[in-house]
Write a protein that holds these residues in place. Structure first.
Motif, short mmCIF file in Angstrom:
data_model
loop_
_atom_site.label_atom_id
_atom_site.label_comp_id
_atom_site.label_asym_id
_atom_site.label_seq_id
_atom_site.Cartn_x
_atom_site.Cartn_y
_atom_site.Cartn_z
N TRP A 128 36.39 42.92 53.79
CA TRP A 128 37.67 42.37 53.33
C TRP A 128 38.84 43.17 53.89
O TRP A 128 39.83 42.60 54.32
CB TRP A 128 37.74 42.35 51.81
N ARG A 129 38.71 44.49 53.89
CA ARG A 129 39.78 45.33 54.46
C ARG A 129 40.00 44.99 55.93
O ARG A 129 41.14 44.85 56.37
CB ARG A 129 39.43 46.81 54.32
N GLN A 130 38.91 44.89 56.67
CA GLN A 130 39.02 44.56 58.10
C GLN A 130 39.69 43.21 58.31
O GLN A 130 40.39 43.02 59.30
CB GLN A 130 37.65 44.54 58.76
N ALA A 131 39.49 42.29 57.39
CA ALA A 131 40.07 40.95 57.50
C ALA A 131 41.49 40.88 56.92
O ALA A 131 42.11 39.83 56.94
CB ALA A 131 39.17 39.93 56.80
N GLY A 132 41.98 42.00 56.37
CA GLY A 132 43.32 42.01 55.81
C GLY A 132 43.42 41.40 54.43
O GLY A 132 44.52 41.05 53.97
N VAL A 133 42.30 41.30 53.74
CA VAL A 133 42.29 40.75 52.38
C VAL A 133 42.87 41.79 51.42
O VAL A 133 42.50 42.96 51.48
CB VAL A 133 40.84 40.38 51.97
N ASP A 134 43.79 41.36 50.54
CA ASP A 134 44.39 42.32 49.62
C ASP A 134 43.85 42.24 48.20
O ASP A 134 44.06 43.14 47.39
CB ASP A 134 45.92 42.22 49.62
N SER A 135 43.15 41.14 47.87
CA SER A 135 42.52 41.06 46.55
C SER A 135 41.35 40.10 46.60
O SER A 135 41.26 39.25 47.49
CB SER A 135 43.52 40.62 45.47
N ALA A 136 40.45 40.26 45.65
CA ALA A 136 39.26 39.41 45.56
C ALA A 136 39.01 39.05 44.11
O ALA A 136 39.50 39.74 43.19
CB ALA A 136 38.05 40.13 46.15
N ARG A 137 38.25 38.02 43.91
CA ARG A 137 37.97 37.50 42.58
C ARG A 137 36.46 37.29 42.45
O ARG A 137 35.78 37.01 43.44
CB ARG A 137 38.70 36.16 42.44
N LEU A 138 35.95 37.40 41.24
CA LEU A 138 34.55 37.08 40.96
C LEU A 138 34.43 36.60 39.53
O LEU A 138 35.33 36.79 38.72
CB LEU A 138 33.63 38.27 41.21
N GLU A 139 33.30 35.95 39.25
CA GLU A 139 32.98 35.53 37.88
C GLU A 139 31.66 36.18 37.50
O GLU A 139 30.73 36.23 38.31
CB GLU A 139 32.87 34.01 37.80
N VAL A 140 31.61 36.69 36.27
CA VAL A 140 30.39 37.35 35.78
C VAL A 140 30.07 36.80 34.39
O VAL A 140 30.96 36.66 33.54
CB VAL A 140 30.54 38.89 35.78
N PHE A 141 28.81 36.46 34.16
CA PHE A 141 28.35 35.89 32.90
C PHE A 141 28.73 36.81 31.75
O PHE A 141 28.54 38.03 31.83
CB PHE A 141 26.83 35.70 32.97
N VAL A 142 29.26 36.24 30.68
CA VAL A 142 29.78 37.05 29.57
C VAL A 142 28.72 37.96 28.96
O VAL A 142 29.06 39.03 28.45
CB VAL A 142 30.43 36.18 28.46
N HIS A 143 27.46 37.57 29.00
CA HIS A 143 26.40 38.40 28.41
C HIS A 143 25.81 39.41 29.40
O HIS A 143 24.96 40.21 29.03
CB HIS A 143 25.29 37.52 27.85
N ASN A 144 26.27 39.39 30.63
CA ASN A 144 25.75 40.31 31.64
C ASN A 144 26.59 41.59 31.64
O ASN A 144 27.36 41.87 32.55
CB ASN A 144 25.76 39.64 33.02
N THR A 145 26.41 42.38 30.60
CA THR A 145 27.21 43.59 30.43
C THR A 145 26.88 44.65 31.48
O THR A 145 27.74 45.46 31.84
CB THR A 145 27.03 44.17 29.02
N ARG A 146 25.66 44.64 32.00
CA ARG A 146 25.29 45.59 33.05
C ARG A 146 26.15 45.34 34.29
O ARG A 146 26.73 46.26 34.87
CB ARG A 146 23.80 45.46 33.37
N ALA A 147 26.27 44.07 34.69
CA ALA A 147 27.10 43.74 35.86
C ALA A 147 28.57 44.02 35.58
O ALA A 147 29.29 44.52 36.45
CB ALA A 147 26.90 42.29 36.26
N GLN A 148 29.02 43.71 34.37
CA GLN A 148 30.41 43.97 34.03
C GLN A 148 30.73 45.45 34.19
O GLN A 148 31.78 45.82 34.74
CB GLN A 148 30.71 43.52 32.61
N ALA A 149 29.84 46.32 33.73
CA ALA A 149 30.05 47.77 33.86
C ALA A 149 30.05 48.18 35.34
O ALA A 149 30.87 49.00 35.76
CB ALA A 149 28.98 48.54 33.10
N PHE A 150 29.15 47.60 36.13
CA PHE A 150 29.09 47.88 37.56
C PHE A 150 30.44 47.58 38.22
O PHE A 150 30.99 48.40 38.94
CB PHE A 150 27.97 47.05 38.20
N TYR A 151 30.96 46.39 37.96
CA TYR A 151 32.22 46.00 38.58
C TYR A 151 33.41 46.81 38.06
O TYR A 151 34.25 47.24 38.85
CB TYR A 151 32.47 44.50 38.40
N THR A 152 33.45 47.06 36.79
CA THR A 152 34.53 47.86 36.23
C THR A 152 34.55 49.26 36.85
O THR A 152 35.62 49.78 37.19
CB THR A 152 34.39 47.96 34.69
N ASP A 153 33.37 49.84 37.04
CA ASP A 153 33.28 51.16 37.67
C ASP A 153 33.80 51.17 39.10
O ASP A 153 34.13 52.22 39.64
CB ASP A 153 31.83 51.66 37.67
#
Length: 156
Positions: A108-133
């Motif tokens: 994304w940096r190489q392509a000049g992207v300044d922000s990104a978006r994703l969706e994570v299942f509300v019950h997938n707290t493991r993934a939520q912690a991964f992304y927050t970190d």
């Protein structure tokens, strides 16, 4: 090793995707909605289209010649979307998710992207912690999409 996916990878990608999704959907959705034949077929078609699309990127993480993780991203409606990032449960906590995430952000940096978006299942707290970190935070404009939380990352 992180590399770009090819059509030869489809079977392994679909297997890994189905296995990973089961870990967070089990107990929250009927099994046919994440591992039934129709859903696996839909998944196969989606991954095949993503690999063939010139405006999408699908990455594979390999360990000892075996597919251990996958990630996919593309621009939708003018916004970069991390549409998939899955690690085989047998490879959790080995750094593969971090390597895939880093590869995505670097692209994304190489392509000049300044922000990104994703969706994570509300019950997938493991993934939520991964992304927050890794700096992802709730999207201030659209914090939820049905059963999924919407997160944004400022790419710097």
């Amino acid at each position: 090793m992180i590399r770009t996916a090819t059509p030869v990878d489809i079977d392994a990608i679909v297997q890994l995707h189905t296995e990973a999704r089961a870990t967070y959907y089990r107990g929250h959705l009927p099994e046919e909605e994440y591992a039934g034949a129709a859903e696996v077929g839909r998944s196969r078609n989606g991954w095949a289209r993503a690999i063939d699309r010139p405006d999408a990127t699908v990455l594979c993480a390999e360990r000892d010649g075996t597919l251990a993780g996958i990630a996919a991203f593309a621009v939708r409606d003018g916004v970069m979307h991390l549409t998939q990032l899955h690690v085989s449960p047998s490879h959790w906590r080995t750094g593969i998710g971090t390597e895939l995430h880093t590869a995505c952000v670097d692209a994304w940096r190489q392509a000049g992207v300044d922000s990104a978006r994703l969706e994570v299942f509300v019950h997938n707290t493991r993934a939520q912690a991964f992304y927050t970190d890794r700096g992802w935070a709730p999207d201030p404009d659209h914090p939820r999409a049905g059963t999924h939380l919407v997160l944004r990352l400022t790419v710097s």
